[in-house]
Design a protein around this motif. Structure first.
Motif, PDB file in Angstrom:
ATOM      1  N   ASP A   1      -5.092   3.367   8.006  1.00 53.67           N
ATOM      2  CA  ASP A   1      -5.465   4.378   7.015  1.00 53.67           C
ATOM      3  C   ASP A   1      -6.812   4.029   6.396  1.00 53.67           C
ATOM      4  O   ASP A   1      -7.029   2.889   5.968  1.00 53.67           O
ATOM      5  CB  ASP A   1      -4.382   4.441   5.936  1.00 53.67           C
ATOM      6  CG  ASP A   1      -4.507   5.671   5.050  1.00 53.67           C
ATOM      7  OD1 ASP A   1      -5.644   6.010   4.655  1.00 53.67           O
ATOM      8  OD2 ASP A   1      -3.471   6.285   4.733  1.00 53.67           O
ATOM      9  N   ARG A   2      -7.708   4.981   6.313  1.00 52.03           N
ATOM     10  CA  ARG A   2      -9.033   4.742   5.747  1.00 52.03           C
ATOM     11  C   ARG A   2      -8.981   4.339   4.282  1.00 52.03           C
ATOM     12  O   ARG A   2      -9.909   3.699   3.782  1.00 52.03           O
ATOM     13  CB  ARG A   2      -9.916   5.995   5.908  1.00 52.03           C
ATOM     14  CG  ARG A   2      -9.399   7.199   5.159  1.00 52.03           C
ATOM     15  CD  ARG A   2     -10.138   8.478   5.562  1.00 52.03           C
ATOM     16  NE  ARG A   2     -11.400   8.643   4.873  1.00 52.03           N
ATOM     17  CZ  ARG A   2     -11.525   9.249   3.685  1.00 52.03           C
ATOM     18  NH1 ARG A   2     -10.448   9.707   3.055  1.00 52.03           N
ATOM     19  NH2 ARG A   2     -12.708   9.392   3.150  1.00 52.03           N
TER      20      ARG A   2
ATOM     21  N   ARG B   1     -11.515   7.667  -2.180  1.00 47.78           N
ATOM     22  CA  ARG B   1     -10.558   8.649  -2.686  1.00 47.78           C
ATOM     23  C   ARG B   1     -11.180   9.538  -3.768  1.00 47.78           C
ATOM     24  O   ARG B   1     -10.944  10.745  -3.804  1.00 47.78           O
ATOM     25  CB  ARG B   1      -9.322   7.937  -3.226  1.00 47.78           C
ATOM     26  CG  ARG B   1      -8.298   8.867  -3.872  1.00 47.78           C
ATOM     27  CD  ARG B   1      -7.814   9.958  -2.899  1.00 47.78           C
ATOM     28  NE  ARG B   1      -6.941  10.901  -3.594  1.00 47.78           N
ATOM     29  CZ  ARG B   1      -5.628  10.748  -3.723  1.00 47.78           C
ATOM     30  NH1 ARG B   1      -5.029   9.680  -3.213  1.00 47.78           N
ATOM     31  NH2 ARG B   1      -4.912  11.636  -4.364  1.00 47.78           N
TER      32      ARG B   1
ATOM     33  N   TYR C   1       0.841  -1.201   0.000  1.00 52.11           N
ATOM     34  CA  TYR C   1       0.000   0.000   0.000  1.00 52.11           C
ATOM     35  C   TYR C   1       0.871   1.245   0.000  1.00 52.11           C
ATOM     36  O   TYR C   1       1.860   1.293   0.739  1.00 52.11           O
ATOM     37  CB  TYR C   1      -0.916  -0.037   1.234  1.00 52.11           C
ATOM     38  CG  TYR C   1      -1.707   1.222   1.462  1.00 52.11           C
ATOM     39  CD1 TYR C   1      -2.871   1.450   0.750  1.00 52.11           C
ATOM     40  CD2 TYR C   1      -1.264   2.183   2.385  1.00 52.11           C
ATOM     41  CE1 TYR C   1      -3.592   2.621   0.953  1.00 52.11           C
ATOM     42  CE2 TYR C   1      -1.988   3.342   2.585  1.00 52.11           C
ATOM     43  CZ  TYR C   1      -3.152   3.555   1.870  1.00 52.11           C
ATOM     44  OH  TYR C   1      -3.870   4.708   2.063  1.00 52.11           O
ATOM     45  N   PRO C   2       0.556   2.244  -0.826  1.00 47.10           N
ATOM     46  CA  PRO C   2      -0.675   2.424  -1.610  1.00 47.10           C
ATOM     47  C   PRO C   2      -0.538   2.122  -3.108  1.00 47.10           C
ATOM     48  O   PRO C   2      -1.305   2.650  -3.905  1.00 47.10           O
ATOM     49  CB  PRO C   2      -0.970   3.909  -1.401  1.00 47.10           C
ATOM     50  CG  PRO C   2       0.415   4.527  -1.404  1.00 47.10           C
ATOM     51  CD  PRO C   2       1.316   3.518  -0.733  1.00 47.10           C
TER      52      PRO C   2
ATOM     53  N   HIS D   1     -14.558   3.506   9.046  1.00 42.32           N
ATOM     54  CA  HIS D   1     -14.313   4.933   8.819  1.00 42.32           C
ATOM     55  C   HIS D   1     -15.561   5.576   8.209  1.00 42.32           C
ATOM     56  O   HIS D   1     -16.523   4.895   7.850  1.00 42.32           O
ATOM     57  CB  HIS D   1     -13.115   5.122   7.891  1.00 42.32           C
ATOM     58  CG  HIS D   1     -11.830   4.603   8.457  1.00 42.32           C
ATOM     59  ND1 HIS D   1     -11.080   5.310   9.372  1.00 42.32           N
ATOM     60  CD2 HIS D   1     -11.172   3.435   8.241  1.00 42.32           C
ATOM     61  CE1 HIS D   1     -10.007   4.608   9.695  1.00 42.32           C
ATOM     62  NE2 HIS D   1     -10.039   3.458   9.027  1.00 42.32           N
TER      63      HIS D   1
ATOM     64  N   ALA E   1      -0.639  -3.721   3.947  1.00 41.42           N
ATOM     65  CA  ALA E   1      -0.461  -2.347   4.434  1.00 41.42           C
ATOM     66  C   ALA E   1       1.012  -2.006   4.630  1.00 41.42           C
ATOM     67  O   ALA E   1       1.451  -0.897   4.328  1.00 41.42           O
ATOM     68  CB  ALA E   1      -1.227  -2.157   5.737  1.00 41.42           C
TER      69      ALA E   1
ATOM     70  N   SER F   1       0.694   1.703  11.154  1.00 38.10           N
ATOM     71  CA  SER F   1       0.101   3.012  10.878  1.00 38.10           C
ATOM     72  C   SER F   1      -0.653   2.994   9.557  1.00 38.10           C
ATOM     73  O   SER F   1      -1.754   3.552   9.446  1.00 38.10           O
ATOM     74  CB  SER F   1       1.181   4.094  10.871  1.00 38.10           C
ATOM     75  OG  SER F   1       2.163   3.821   9.878  1.00 38.10           O
ATOM     76  N   ALA F   2      -0.107   2.348   8.530  1.00 35.53           N
ATOM     77  CA  ALA F   2      -0.813   2.247   7.246  1.00 35.53           C
ATOM     78  C   ALA F   2      -2.051   1.389   7.371  1.00 35.53           C
ATOM     79  O   ALA F   2      -3.073   1.634   6.702  1.00 35.53           O
ATOM     80  CB  ALA F   2       0.128   1.687   6.184  1.00 35.53           C
TER      81      ALA F   2
ATOM     82  N   ALA G   1      -6.623   2.395   3.082  1.00 33.02           N
ATOM     83  CA  ALA G   1      -6.142   1.015   3.042  1.00 33.02           C
ATOM     84  C   ALA G   1      -7.293   0.074   3.332  1.00 33.02           C
ATOM     85  O   ALA G   1      -7.556  -0.866   2.569  1.00 33.02           O
ATOM     86  CB  ALA G   1      -5.001   0.813   4.034  1.00 33.02           C
TER      87      ALA G   1
END
Length: 269
Positions: free
Chosen positions: A190-191, A129, A89-90, A198, A182, A186-187, A193
C-alpha cells in the motif's frame, strides 16, 4: 513547552512553543514524529522530546504525537491478546492524520510534517494522504527515514551500518520489521504504508537529512531521488560519519547540526 493534550480525546499531542527571546515569527508548526521501527518509542525519548525542545529554542513551534505502536516483531497472532492497545497499519497513520487536523486548526501559518526513521515514513504517508484529501502540508522533513516496503541494497560497503546495527539493521531484519508493521503482504504494498516507489506528485518542498553509515540510507537516498524526479523541491543532506538515530543522542555534534538545518529550513532558510 505547553504540555500534552489529547487530540480528539484519543491521540496525545505535546506542544512546544518557541522560547522567549527567539527572534522573528515562529512561522509554521512542525508536526514531528519519533522513530522506533513502528513498535517502540514515545514522547519522552530524545528523538521526540529533546529534538522538539531544541527546535523550540531556535524559534520553531513543534507538536509531537504519541501515535499507536505496532506489537514487537515475532509475537504473531498472540499480539492482540498480549498487547491489546497496540495495532498494525493503518492505526499509527490514522493517529498522525487526526493530530494533523488538530494542529492545522491551531496553526495559522501552516503545518510542516516531519519525522525520524519510522516517523519519517509515517510523515511521508501522511503527506500523501493529505494531498489526496486536498489539504497538504506546506513542507516535509525526513531524518534518516526509510520509505520502501523492501529495503534497497546499500551501494557502497563503507556506508553500511556497523556493530550491533549491522545485524539489527540488516536488510532481512528491516524487511521483517516492515512486514510486522504492515501486517500482511497486501498492506505492505500500500502506498500509504510505504510511499517509496509510488507516485509522489504534489509533494511540498522537502528536507531530507540522512546518516552516512546507515543501511536505511539506501531508502532515504532513493526516496530523495524519487521526490526530485516527481518535480519536488528537495534539499538533501548526508551528514558525514553519522550513524542511524543520531537524533537520539543530543550530545553528538551531528545532533546540533541536524537540528540547526531543520530549524533554518522550517523557518524558510
Amino acid at each position: 513547552m505547553s504540555g500534552t493534550v489529547p487530540v480528539g480525546s484519543v491521540v496525545p499531542v505535546r506542544w512546544y512553543e518557541p522560547w522567549p527571546g527567539s527572534t522573528g515569527s515562529p512561522g509554521p508548526t512542525l508536526l514531528w514524529l519519533h522513530g522506533g521501527g513502528f513498535f517502540r518509542g514515545g514522547l519522552d525519548q530524545p528523538e521526540a522530546h529533546d529534538v522538539a525542545r531544541s527546535l523550540a529554542a531556535r524559534g520553531v513551534r513543534v507538536a509531537t504525537v504519541d501515535y499507536r505502536l505496532a506489537p514487537p516483531p515475532g509475537l504473531g497472532p498472540a499480539a492482540r491478546q498480549l498487547m491489546p492497545s497496540r495495532g498494525r497499519y493503518p492505526l499509527a497513520l490514522e493517529d498522525v492524520l487526526s493530530a494533523y487536523g488538530e494542529v492545522g486548526d491551531r496553526s495559522s501559518e501552516g503545518v510542516i510534517v516531519g519525522g525520524a526513521s519510522a516517523g519519517a515514513c509515517l510523515a511521508a504517508a501522511a503527506t500523501l494522504r493529505t494531498i489526496d484529501d486536498g489539504r497538504p502540508p506546506i513542507g516535509a522533513v525526513f531524518a534518516y527515514g526509510f520509505f520502501h516496503a523492501a529495503h534497497p541494497r546499500v551501494a557502497e560497503a563503507h556506508h553500511r551500518s556497523r556493530g550491533h546495527r549491522g545485524l539489527s539493521h540488516a536488510r532481512w531484519a528491516l524487511d521483517a520489521m516492515n512486514l510486522n508493521y504492515a501486517g500482511s503482504r497486501s498492506a505492505l504494498a500500500d502506498r500509504l504504508a510505504f510511499p517509496g516507489g509510488h507516485g509522489l506528485s504534489g509533494f511540498p518542498r522537502t528536507l531530507v537529512v540522512n546518516a552516512e553509515r546507515d543501511n536505511m540510507r539506501a531508502s532515504g537516498d532513493l526516496f530523495a531521488v524519487e521526490l526530485a524526479d516527481a518535480g519536488v523541491d528537495v534539499r538533501h543532506h548526508v551528514l558525514p560519519g553519522t550513524r542511524h538515530a543520531f537524533l537520539n543522542r543530543p550530545r553528538l555534534a551531528a545532533y546540533a547540526h541536524a537540528v540547526s538545518l531543520v530549524a533554518a529550513w522550517t523557518r524558510g532558510g
